[in-house]
Design a protein around this motif. Structure first.
Motif, mmCIF file in Angstrom:
data_model
loop_
_atom_site.group_PDB
_atom_site.id
_atom_site.type_symbol
_atom_site.label_atom_id
_atom_site.label_comp_id
_atom_site.label_asym_id
_atom_site.label_seq_id
_atom_site.Cartn_x
_atom_site.Cartn_y
_atom_site.Cartn_z
ATOM 1 N N GLY A 104 -21.876 -102.243 -8.369
ATOM 2 C CA GLY A 104 -23.188 -101.602 -8.486
ATOM 3 C C GLY A 104 -23.375 -100.949 -9.848
ATOM 4 O O GLY A 104 -24.411 -101.127 -10.500
ATOM 5 N N TYR A 108 -26.027 -102.009 -12.688
ATOM 6 C CA TYR A 108 -26.995 -101.067 -13.255
ATOM 7 C C TYR A 108 -26.926 -101.094 -14.787
ATOM 8 O O TYR A 108 -27.947 -101.207 -15.460
ATOM 9 N N TYR A 112 -30.198 -103.062 -15.479
ATOM 10 C CA TYR A 112 -31.274 -102.084 -15.321
ATOM 11 C C TYR A 112 -31.344 -101.054 -16.432
ATOM 12 O O TYR A 112 -32.425 -100.638 -16.823
ATOM 13 N N TRP A 197 -34.270 -107.804 -8.080
ATOM 14 C CA TRP A 197 -33.082 -107.719 -7.233
ATOM 15 C C TRP A 197 -32.778 -109.062 -6.578
ATOM 16 O O TRP A 197 -31.630 -109.456 -6.449
ATOM 17 N N ARG A 198 -33.843 -109.802 -6.189
ATOM 18 C CA ARG A 198 -33.580 -111.107 -5.571
ATOM 19 C C ARG A 198 -32.979 -112.074 -6.582
ATOM 20 O O ARG A 198 -32.134 -112.907 -6.240
ATOM 21 N N SER A 201 -29.286 -110.912 -6.787
ATOM 22 C CA SER A 201 -28.443 -111.188 -5.619
ATOM 23 C C SER A 201 -28.299 -112.680 -5.357
ATOM 24 O O SER A 201 -27.284 -113.111 -4.828
ATOM 25 N N TYR B 27 -38.707 -101.510 -2.025
ATOM 26 C CA TYR B 27 -37.372 -102.052 -1.824
ATOM 27 C C TYR B 27 -36.650 -102.199 -3.167
ATOM 28 O O TYR B 27 -35.503 -101.769 -3.333
ATOM 29 N N GLU B 28 -37.338 -102.768 -4.135
ATOM 30 C CA GLU B 28 -36.752 -102.951 -5.468
ATOM 31 C C GLU B 28 -36.373 -101.602 -6.090
ATOM 32 O O GLU B 28 -35.326 -101.456 -6.712
ATOM 33 N N ILE B 31 -33.243 -100.104 -4.500
ATOM 34 C CA ILE B 31 -32.036 -100.778 -5.011
ATOM 35 C C ILE B 31 -31.661 -100.221 -6.381
ATOM 36 O O ILE B 31 -30.495 -99.897 -6.643
ATOM 37 N N ILE B 34 -30.029 -96.917 -5.998
ATOM 38 C CA ILE B 34 -28.664 -97.012 -5.468
ATOM 39 C C ILE B 34 -27.702 -97.434 -6.572
ATOM 40 O O ILE B 34 -26.620 -96.858 -6.737
ATOM 41 N N LEU B 35 -28.105 -98.436 -7.357
ATOM 42 C CA LEU B 35 -27.231 -98.901 -8.438
ATOM 43 C C LEU B 35 -27.018 -97.800 -9.479
ATOM 44 O O LEU B 35 -25.916 -97.623 -10.001
#
Lengths: 299, 313
Positions: A104, A108, A112, A197-198, A201, B27-28, B31, B34-35
């Motif tokens: 995770g 990130y 991100y 996110w999709r 993942s 939802y995005e 996430i 959380i990350l």
């Protein structure tokens, strides 16, 4: 440039130059051998170490019940079952805790995190944590898990301490694996209107998994071999039951240390036999890591 | 857009499905949070180390003065007559580290030079992992080997105490060789081939190119690897605990038993000293010093390594 033309006499250096070539090449050969020896000494010592440990420990290792019985006061009796069970439990908790958090954090930072001063600090911080000595993590574990959270010298304290110890390494290797995923894969996914996110993942993570798993297994095998932090947290050298998460615990390296420190001669063989068990466990883990890398890596 | 064919219901519906779905959006965001929390764990770890270590250390220095800690030359916190001079522990650490580096620097550099400049790629692909196996062996195993193999062997040649700095330092050096070797190898490989070729064009031999061109060009990376190696040696615990003994002495005699900072910490912990006692606090005071030393070494090493990276990329 002008000065070099003036020193005409220096041009006869060329004769000196050719005269020396053989000598210089010979010296080169000599040093090539020295460099090779330097490289081989390490490998030679490794071989010697393994040979010595097998010579000292293999007979004890092969005594019936060595892996399945409780330890004994007598060097040639009993076994190391509580240590084996402890080490496996420690390993499982470390995996359960570090893999999601480590991956995770890596996701990130790679996918991100904005380029800002505080992300730079997080990155520097992680690389510094990777260099903090194991025994200092022991102090952290003692303070946070034993006292602050009140677990005391229990297996869970040791396991969480080892988790914190492994985390930086897992984050670093996972980041490398994620960074190696080609951008074209992400762009193709975004181009079809898939959310971030999709995309991660379904495309980035599966592609990065072999690299991530290799890093995870290598750092788990380091954690299983670590003793210094567990000594501080309060691992014991003698246990006659299989520990639960909230009980006093052992570990294979702690068992080895405990055997080494006993004066009676037979315990050295028991220590060597336990080392064989520990090295086998680590070897199996590394074998799995190599297998995963070979089997699942996408070229 | 003004094409009448697209103005029917099915177009409106398909258009809607392409628009952002609010629940998907939340939802995005969850996430991402959380990350972010995962990444925060590393910061919290550092924060925890600093707060917990320095809180107890602060308590220590309320009972023991700085002068007692840094100026006294005796370390006897467990005796009736208590002394808290940290220098004997520092001396033990320094001695074993110096011996370890006397082994790790030549072996690591020889490995790196051979693998980069001489070995065929196929040979290097086998030899490099073989050397790096040294780093994967648990340190307690090196302790065993130092105490029960190296010490008896050396005692045939030099008079040594059963626990001595020499055996522990030698094995620690072997253990650290891959740290020095690996980073040096990367630094040496980063030296552009054109520099070597330029040297050869001037009629220099391979060995001379290594010593006069390659190594100077890779020097910052090599120094970074050495400093990182020192940091590893300073923080190493099990080998020195097992093989170097537990006698804090202000000595540079490698034949004697010494105690390092880490070995003292391992000795005092393990439930022997109750929380809040002065013994418990010495554990943290020594730990704080160890943390600061290794942190400084790691930062310097990182800083030097980064400087050399900018040079060639």
């Amino acid at each position: 440039m002008a000065t070099s033309y003036q020193r005409d006499s220096s041009w006869d250096l060329s004769t000196e130059f050719s005269d020396n070539v053989e000598k210089r090449e010979t010296l080169g050969k000599v040093f090539e051998i020295i460099f090779l020896l330097g490289l081989l000494i390490g490998i030679f010592i490794l071989a010697l170490l393994l040979f010595d440990i097998f010579r000292d420990g293999i007979a004890r290792f092969l005594t019936p019940g060595f892996l399945t019985e409780n330890p004994s006061r007598f060097p040639d009796q009993g076994g190391i079952r509580p240590a084996v069970v402890s080490s496996i439990l420690l390993g499982i908790v470390v995996i359960v805790v570090t893999v999601p958090i480590g991956v995770g954090a890596a996701l990130y930072l790679e996918e991100y995190a904005p380029k800002a001063w505080w992300t730079a600090i997080v990155e520097i911080n992680i690389s510094n944590l990777a260099g903090v000595p194991s025994i200092v993590y022991g102090l952290l574990g003692l303070g946070v898990f034993n006292y602050l959270l009140g677990f005391g010298p229990a297996l869970i304290s040791g396991a969480l301490t080892l988790s914190l110890l492994s985390l930086p390494v897992i984050i670093v290797t996972a980041r490398e694996a994620i960074r190696a995923v080609p951008d074209s894969l992400r762009n193709a996914s975004y181009g079809l209107g898939v959310t971030k996110w999709r995309t991660i993942s379904s495309h980035v993570l599966p592609y990065a998994i072999p690299g991530i798993l290799t890093g995870v297994i290598i750092s788990i095998s380091r954690a299983i071999g670590d003793a210094a932090s567990l000594i501080v947290v309060g691992a014991v050298g003698f246990l006659t039951f299989n520990p639960g998460l909230f009980q006093r615990f052992m570990a294979l390296p702690i068992q080895i240390y405990s055997y080494i420190t006993r004066p009676e001669p037979g315990f050295a063989n028991a220590a060597a036999a336990t080392i064989i068990a520990l090295l086998t466990l680590i070897l199996v883990l590394n074998g799995v890591a190599i297998y995963i890398r070979q089997r699942f890596s996408i070229n | 857009m003004q094409n009448p064919n697209f103005q029917d219901d099915s177009y409106q519906r398909s258009r809607q499905s392409l628009e952002k779905n609010p629940s998907e959006d939340i939802y995005e965001k969850i996430i991402a949070v959380i990350l972010f929390a995962c990444a925060l764990v590393s910061v919290l770890t550092t924060f925890g180390i600093v707060v917990i270590i320095f809180q107890e250390t602060f308590g220590f220095f309320q009972e023991v003065s700085f002068a007692q800690f840094f100026l006294d030359t005796k370390w006897t916190p467990l005796f009736a007559e208590r002394h808290f001079g940290v220098w004997p522990l520092m001396a033990g650490t320094f001695l074993t580290t110096a011996i370890a580096m006397a082994v790790a620097i030549p072996l690591g550099l020889c490995s790196a030079i051979y693998l980069s400049e001489y070995a065929q790629p196929k040979v290097a692909a086998i030899l490099r992992p073989a050397v790096e196996l040294l780093a994967g062996i648990p340190t307690v195993v090196y302790g065993y080997f130092a105490l029960l193999f190296v010490t008896p062997l050396l005692r045939n040649i030099v008079p040594l105490e059963i626990f001595n700095a020499l055996s522990a330092g030698l094995m620690m050096g072997v253990m650290i060789t891959p740290t020095v070797g690996s980073i040096s190898l990367d630094a040496i490989r980063a030296v552009p081939q054109s520099l070597r070729e330029g040297a050869y064009a001037l009629g220099i031999t391979k060995l001379e190119s290594i010593f006069r061109v390659v190594l100077p060009a890779a020097l910052s990376g090599i120094i970074a690897s050495i400093i990182l190696g020192i940091s590893r040696a300073v923080g190493e615990t099990m080998t020195v605990l097992i093989a170097a003994g537990q006698q804090p002495k202000l000595t540079i005699n490698f034949a004697e038993s010494v105690e390092t900072m880490t070995a003292y910490m391992a000795q005092i912990s393990g439930g022997d000293s109750p929380r809040g006692s002065l013994n418990f606090k010495t554990l943290y005071a020594v730990g704080a010093l160890l943390f600061l030393i290794t942190l400084a070494l790691n930062i310097v090493s990182h800083w030097i390594a980064n400087r050399f990276k900018e040079k060639y990329e």
